[in-house]
Design an enzyme around this catalytic site. Structure first.
Site, PDB file in Angstrom:
ATOM      1  N   GLU A  29       0.832  -1.203   0.000  1.00 56.53           N
ATOM      2  CA  GLU A  29       0.000   0.000   0.000  1.00 56.53           C
ATOM      3  C   GLU A  29       0.869   1.258   0.000  1.00 56.53           C
ATOM      4  OE1 GLU A  29      -4.053  -0.932   2.350  1.00 56.53           O
ATOM      5  OE2 GLU A  29      -2.240  -1.222   3.567  1.00 56.53           O
ATOM      6  N   TYR A  61     -16.243  25.474  -1.032  1.00 56.33           N
ATOM      7  CA  TYR A  61     -16.061  24.029  -1.167  1.00 56.33           C
ATOM      8  C   TYR A  61     -14.633  23.709  -1.580  1.00 56.33           C
ATOM      9  CZ  TYR A  61     -21.159  24.266  -1.783  1.00 56.33           C
ATOM     10  OH  TYR A  61     -22.486  24.525  -1.632  1.00 56.33           O
ATOM     11  N   GLU A  81      -7.997   6.048  10.026  1.00 59.39           N
ATOM     12  CA  GLU A  81      -8.416   6.857  11.172  1.00 59.39           C
ATOM     13  C   GLU A  81      -7.556   8.122  11.294  1.00 59.39           C
ATOM     14  OE1 GLU A  81      -9.525   2.558  12.234  1.00 59.39           O
ATOM     15  OE2 GLU A  81      -7.977   3.585  11.080  1.00 59.39           O
ATOM     16  N   LYS A 107     -11.593   2.733   1.071  1.00 56.66           N
ATOM     17  CA  LYS A 107     -10.690   2.052   0.147  1.00 56.66           C
ATOM     18  C   LYS A 107     -11.548   1.128  -0.720  1.00 56.66           C
ATOM     19  CE  LYS A 107      -6.585   1.558   3.103  1.00 56.66           C
ATOM     20  NZ  LYS A 107      -5.658   0.560   3.664  1.00 56.66           N
TER      21      LYS A 107
END
Length: 132
Positions: A29, A61, A81, A107
Site C-alpha cells: 500500500e 467548497y 483513522e 478504500k
C-alpha cells in the site's frame, strides 16, 4: 451523534472525492498506492450567506477540497483513522466558522474474498462536544 444534535443543521457537502494515495499498514500500500474515496460534511450557519449571496459569508467548497487533497496525496499514514482525523482537525482549525466536520474515507480496491463497494472509516469532530 445525529445531524439533529448539532447546533446548526446547515452544512456544506462534498461527495465522491477521489484521490490516489499511499496510506495503509501493508508495504504494498505504501509502495504502490491506491485509490481512496472521501466524503465530507461541514456544519456551519449558512443563513447570512443565503441572504447576502456573498462567498465571504461561507467557506468555499474548494478550500475544503484542497485540505482533503493535501492530506490524501501527502505523507503516508498507516491508518485511515489518522487520515480522517487530520482532515477534520485541519478543517476545524483553519475555518472557525465551521462547527463540526464529518469525514468518511474509503478504500474501494481491496482484494477480499467477496464483492465490496469499499471499506473505510467515518469520524465526526465537533467544537462544542469535545469529542475524542
Amino acid at each position: 451523534m445525529d445531524d439533529c444534535n448539532l447546533k446548526y443543521q446547515d452544512k456544506l457537502i462534498l461527495r465522491g472525492l477521489q484521490f490516489y494515495g499511499f496510506h495503509g499498514v501493508h508495504p504494498e500500500e505504501k509502495e504502490q498506492g491506491q485509490k481512496f474515496l472521501v466524503d465530507i460534511d461541514a456544519w456551519l450557519d449558512l443563513r447570512i450567506a443565503g441572504e447576502t449571496d456573498d462567498i465571504i459569508n461561507t467557506v468555499s467548497y474548494t478550500d475544503i477540497y484542497r485540505i482533503a487533497k493535501e492530506i490524501m496525496e501527502g505523507p503516508s499514514q498507516n491508518l485511515l483513522e489518522s487520515v480522517a482525523h487530520l482532515m477534520a482537525n485541519t478543517t476545524l482549525l483553519k475555518y472557525p466558522q465551521i462547527h463540526a466536520v464529518r469525514v468518511k474515507v474509503g478504500k474501494p480496491d481491496l482484494l477480499l474474498h467477496g464483492p465490496i463497494d469499499y471499506l473505510g472509516v467515518e469520524i465526526l469532530r465537533s467544537r462544542f462536544n469535545n469529542e475524542k
